[in-house]
Write a protein that holds these residues in place. Structure first.
Motif, PDB file in Angstrom:
ATOM      1  N   THR A   1       0.890  -0.838  -0.223  1.00  0.00           N
ATOM      2  CA  THR A   1       0.450   0.342  -0.034  1.00  0.00           C
ATOM      3  C   THR A   1       1.005   0.900   0.065  1.00  0.00           C
ATOM      4  O   THR A   1       1.452   1.053   0.930  1.00  0.00           O
ATOM      5  N   THR A   2       0.135   1.912  -0.589  1.00  0.00           N
ATOM      6  CA  THR A   2       0.832   3.461  -0.549  1.00  0.00           C
ATOM      7  C   THR A   2       0.392   4.815   0.954  1.00  0.00           C
ATOM      8  O   THR A   2       0.965   5.661   1.108  1.00  0.00           O
ATOM      9  N   ARG A   3      -0.234   3.626   0.897  1.00  0.00           N
ATOM     10  CA  ARG A   3      -1.190   4.753   2.222  1.00  0.00           C
ATOM     11  C   ARG A   3       0.007   4.937   3.628  1.00  0.00           C
ATOM     12  O   ARG A   3       0.871   3.585   3.634  1.00  0.00           O
ATOM     13  N   PRO A   4       0.283   5.783   4.774  1.00  0.00           N
ATOM     14  CA  PRO A   4       1.344   5.807   6.063  1.00  0.00           C
ATOM     15  C   PRO A   4       0.776   4.658   7.261  1.00  0.00           C
ATOM     16  O   PRO A   4      -0.133   4.752   6.739  1.00  0.00           O
ATOM     17  N   PRO A   5       1.508   3.926   7.902  1.00  0.00           N
ATOM     18  CA  PRO A   5       1.212   3.073   8.610  1.00  0.00           C
ATOM     19  C   PRO A   5       0.983   3.637   9.286  1.00  0.00           C
ATOM     20  O   PRO A   5       0.806   4.904   9.978  1.00  0.00           O
ATOM     21  N   ARG A   6      -0.756   2.883  10.250  1.00  0.00           N
ATOM     22  CA  ARG A   6      -1.128   3.221  11.326  1.00  0.00           C
ATOM     23  C   ARG A   6      -0.540   3.236  12.156  1.00  0.00           C
ATOM     24  O   ARG A   6       0.732   2.173  12.489  1.00  0.00           O
ATOM     25  N   PRO A   7      -0.185   3.414  14.035  1.00  0.00           N
ATOM     26  CA  PRO A   7       0.052   3.295  14.948  1.00  0.00           C
ATOM     27  C   PRO A   7       0.142   1.542  15.351  1.00  0.00           C
ATOM     28  O   PRO A   7      -0.534   0.915  14.703  1.00  0.00           O
ATOM     29  N   ARG A   8       1.311   1.562  15.492  1.00  0.00           N
ATOM     30  CA  ARG A   8       1.676  -0.057  15.798  1.00  0.00           C
ATOM     31  C   ARG A   8       1.572  -0.799  14.195  1.00  0.00           C
ATOM     32  O   ARG A   8       1.650  -2.341  14.919  1.00  0.00           O
ATOM     33  N   GLU A   9       1.252  -0.620  12.918  1.00  0.00           N
ATOM     34  CA  GLU A   9       1.703  -1.516  11.923  1.00  0.00           C
ATOM     35  C   GLU A   9       2.832  -1.641  11.746  1.00  0.00           C
ATOM     36  O   GLU A   9       3.676  -0.587  11.950  1.00  0.00           O
ATOM     37  N   ILE A  10       3.470  -2.741  11.387  1.00  0.00           N
ATOM     38  CA  ILE A  10       4.849  -2.909  11.100  1.00  0.00           C
ATOM     39  C   ILE A  10       5.167  -3.398   9.411  1.00  0.00           C
ATOM     40  O   ILE A  10       4.188  -4.516   9.153  1.00  0.00           O
ATOM     41  N   ASP A  11       5.873  -3.013   8.594  1.00  0.00           N
ATOM     42  CA  ASP A  11       5.844  -3.143   7.530  1.00  0.00           C
ATOM     43  C   ASP A  11       6.887  -4.844   7.302  1.00  0.00           C
ATOM     44  O   ASP A  11       7.487  -5.255   7.903  1.00  0.00           O
ATOM     45  N   GLY A  12       6.161  -4.936   6.178  1.00  0.00           N
ATOM     46  CA  GLY A  12       5.783  -6.506   6.185  1.00  0.00           C
ATOM     47  C   GLY A  12       5.790  -7.793   6.436  1.00  0.00           C
ATOM     48  O   GLY A  12       5.272  -8.806   5.816  1.00  0.00           O
TER      49      GLY A  12
ATOM     50  N   LEU B   1      -1.179  -9.038  -8.949  1.00  0.00           N
ATOM     51  CA  LEU B   1      -2.359  -9.585  -9.128  1.00  0.00           C
ATOM     52  C   LEU B   1      -3.669  -9.043  -9.608  1.00  0.00           C
ATOM     53  O   LEU B   1      -4.520  -9.600 -10.172  1.00  0.00           O
ATOM     54  N   GLU B   2      -4.117  -8.457  -8.375  1.00  0.00           N
ATOM     55  CA  GLU B   2      -4.556  -7.285  -8.103  1.00  0.00           C
ATOM     56  C   GLU B   2      -4.495  -5.901  -7.943  1.00  0.00           C
ATOM     57  O   GLU B   2      -3.508  -5.689  -6.882  1.00  0.00           O
ATOM     58  N   TRP B   3      -4.753  -4.166  -8.206  1.00  0.00           N
ATOM     59  CA  TRP B   3      -4.442  -3.105  -6.913  1.00  0.00           C
ATOM     60  C   TRP B   3      -5.829  -2.455  -7.333  1.00  0.00           C
ATOM     61  O   TRP B   3      -6.264  -2.784  -8.397  1.00  0.00           O
ATOM     62  N   ALA B   4      -5.572  -1.068  -6.741  1.00  0.00           N
ATOM     63  CA  ALA B   4      -7.082  -0.651  -6.871  1.00  0.00           C
ATOM     64  C   ALA B   4      -6.452   0.474  -5.706  1.00  0.00           C
ATOM     65  O   ALA B   4      -6.137   0.885  -5.240  1.00  0.00           O
ATOM     66  N   VAL B   5      -6.840   1.941  -6.179  1.00  0.00           N
ATOM     67  CA  VAL B   5      -7.309   3.009  -5.323  1.00  0.00           C
ATOM     68  C   VAL B   5      -8.491   2.882  -4.753  1.00  0.00           C
ATOM     69  O   VAL B   5      -9.360   2.994  -4.797  1.00  0.00           O
ATOM     70  N   VAL B   6      -7.949   3.119  -3.576  1.00  0.00           N
ATOM     71  CA  VAL B   6      -9.660   2.798  -2.380  1.00  0.00           C
ATOM     72  C   VAL B   6      -9.044   3.772  -1.557  1.00  0.00           C
ATOM     73  O   VAL B   6      -8.992   4.697  -1.689  1.00  0.00           O
ATOM     74  N   HIS B   7     -10.665   4.559  -1.992  1.00  0.00           N
ATOM     75  CA  HIS B   7     -11.355   5.473  -0.860  1.00  0.00           C
ATOM     76  C   HIS B   7     -10.549   6.429  -1.638  1.00  0.00           C
ATOM     77  O   HIS B   7     -10.443   7.827  -0.815  1.00  0.00           O
ATOM     78  N   LYS B   8     -10.474   6.541  -2.824  1.00  0.00           N
ATOM     79  CA  LYS B   8      -9.802   7.542  -4.115  1.00  0.00           C
ATOM     80  C   LYS B   8      -8.434   7.680  -3.318  1.00  0.00           C
ATOM     81  O   LYS B   8      -8.541   9.693  -3.816  1.00  0.00           O
ATOM     82  N   ARG B   9      -7.722   7.667  -2.536  1.00  0.00           N
ATOM     83  CA  ARG B   9      -6.387   7.993  -1.955  1.00  0.00           C
ATOM     84  C   ARG B   9      -5.921   7.345  -1.945  1.00  0.00           C
ATOM     85  O   ARG B   9      -5.263   7.257  -3.471  1.00  0.00           O
ATOM     86  N   ALA B  10      -5.339   6.108  -1.350  1.00  0.00           N
ATOM     87  CA  ALA B  10      -4.336   5.532  -1.350  1.00  0.00           C
ATOM     88  C   ALA B  10      -4.387   3.852  -2.368  1.00  0.00           C
ATOM     89  O   ALA B  10      -5.720   3.112  -2.685  1.00  0.00           O
ATOM     90  N   LYS B  11      -3.257   3.701  -3.098  1.00  0.00           N
ATOM     91  CA  LYS B  11      -2.778   2.206  -3.610  1.00  0.00           C
ATOM     92  C   LYS B  11      -3.224   1.763  -2.506  1.00  0.00           C
ATOM     93  O   LYS B  11      -2.078   1.020  -1.785  1.00  0.00           O
ATOM     94  N   TYR B  12      -3.942   0.199  -2.824  1.00  0.00           N
ATOM     95  CA  TYR B  12      -3.301  -1.300  -2.833  1.00  0.00           C
ATOM     96  C   TYR B  12      -3.255  -1.942  -3.317  1.00  0.00           C
ATOM     97  O   TYR B  12      -4.156  -2.128  -4.388  1.00  0.00           O
ATOM     98  N   GLY B  13      -2.467  -3.359  -3.230  1.00  0.00           N
ATOM     99  CA  GLY B  13      -2.070  -4.504  -4.240  1.00  0.00           C
ATOM    100  C   GLY B  13      -1.906  -5.824  -3.648  1.00  0.00           C
ATOM    101  O   GLY B  13      -1.146  -6.232  -2.479  1.00  0.00           O
ATOM    102  N   THR B  14      -1.992  -6.626  -4.018  1.00  0.00           N
ATOM    103  CA  THR B  14      -1.482  -8.013  -3.841  1.00  0.00           C
ATOM    104  C   THR B  14      -0.431  -8.416  -4.677  1.00  0.00           C
ATOM    105  O   THR B  14      -0.290  -8.479  -5.592  1.00  0.00           O
ATOM    106  N   PRO B  15       1.374  -8.518  -3.870  1.00  0.00           N
ATOM    107  CA  PRO B  15       1.979  -9.209  -4.988  1.00  0.00           C
ATOM    108  C   PRO B  15       1.531 -10.627  -5.420  1.00  0.00           C
ATOM    109  O   PRO B  15       1.355 -11.461  -4.698  1.00  0.00           O
ATOM    110  N   ARG B  16       2.154 -10.644  -6.722  1.00  0.00           N
ATOM    111  CA  ARG B  16       1.776 -11.730  -7.808  1.00  0.00           C
ATOM    112  C   ARG B  16       2.395 -13.004  -7.387  1.00  0.00           C
ATOM    113  O   ARG B  16       2.324 -14.358  -6.831  1.00  0.00           O
ATOM    114  N   GLY B  17       4.130 -12.507  -7.221  1.00  0.00           N
ATOM    115  CA  GLY B  17       4.618 -13.588  -6.747  1.00  0.00           C
ATOM    116  C   GLY B  17       5.097 -14.092  -5.272  1.00  0.00           C
ATOM    117  O   GLY B  17       4.906 -15.134  -5.660  1.00  0.00           O
TER     118      GLY B  17
END
Length: 200
Positions: free
Chosen positions: A46-57, A78-94
């Motif tokens: 995702t391109t959104r910033p982490p929320r409190p206590r969220e860990i990258d990876g 595998l898929e990706w989308a712009v969610v809530h008209k702001r951040a991008k989210y996607g599922t890595p295919r590999g």
């Protein structure tokens, strides 16, 4: 290995978990990870910033917009989308392809736009809709989370109305009244090929 699976009783499968914002998808997945570490659960980018206590990876792979756009260009999602008209989210295919090749069923926790893309790519996946007990409860959970501004809450509620209307597109609906019950129902679905509901 192809993402499509056809061998009954033994082949790994893709289970897509989706539902409206604030319904508790992240909470369900966190509980599922803790109770069943043997299950393979995709980590979204995702391109959104982490929320409190969220860990990258662990919770998400956090990247900037240029990095995400390069991954799109290289066909890494595998898929990706712009969610809530702001951040991008996607599922890595590999990682998904590797998990399936290694015999693991895969759980994808994604939004409605992403679920529709996966249906195009993997039509034999099982699509599970996580529903709130009621609209009022969904609003209460969203406001109680306290992580969004008022404007962001309004955007998410608008999106949630649209997402709730898409329930009929899914194979199975689980009502998130109790997180532990939902988790066990998902485990049953992941472990039983071609099962279409926890009661089947």
């Amino acid at each position: 290995m192809s993402l499509h699976t056809s061998h009954p009783r033994s082949a790994p499968r893709v289970i897509v978990l989706s539902g409206p914002t604030a319904v508790g998808k992240t909470t369900v997945v966190k509980k599922l990870r803790a109770a069943h570490p043997e299950l393979w659960i995709s980590v979204s980018t995702t391109t959104r910033p982490p929320r409190p206590r969220e860990i990258d990876g662990e919770h998400y792979h956090f990247v900037d917009d240029p990095t995400f756009d390069k991954m799109i260009e290289l066909g890494e999602f595998l898929e990706w989308a712009v969610v809530h008209k702001r951040a991008k989210y996607g599922t890595p295919r590999g990682p998904v392809e590797r998990a399936l090749a290694n015999g693991h069923s895969v759980l994808l926790e994604i939004d409605l736009q992403g679920a529709r893309q996966v249906r195009e790519a993997i039509p034999d996946a099982l699509f599970v809709f996580l529903a709130p007990p009621s609209w009022d409860e969904l609003v209460r959970r969203l406001i109680g989370r306290g992580t969004e501004t008022e404007a962001e809450r309004e955007r998410r509620l608008t999106t949630a109305r649209e997402e709730l209307a898409a329930e009929a597109e899914f194979d199975v609906t689980l009502v998130n009244t109790d997180v532990e019950t939902v988790c066990e129902e998902l485990v049953t679905l992941m472990r039983t090929p071609h099962l279409t509901s926890p009661e089947a």
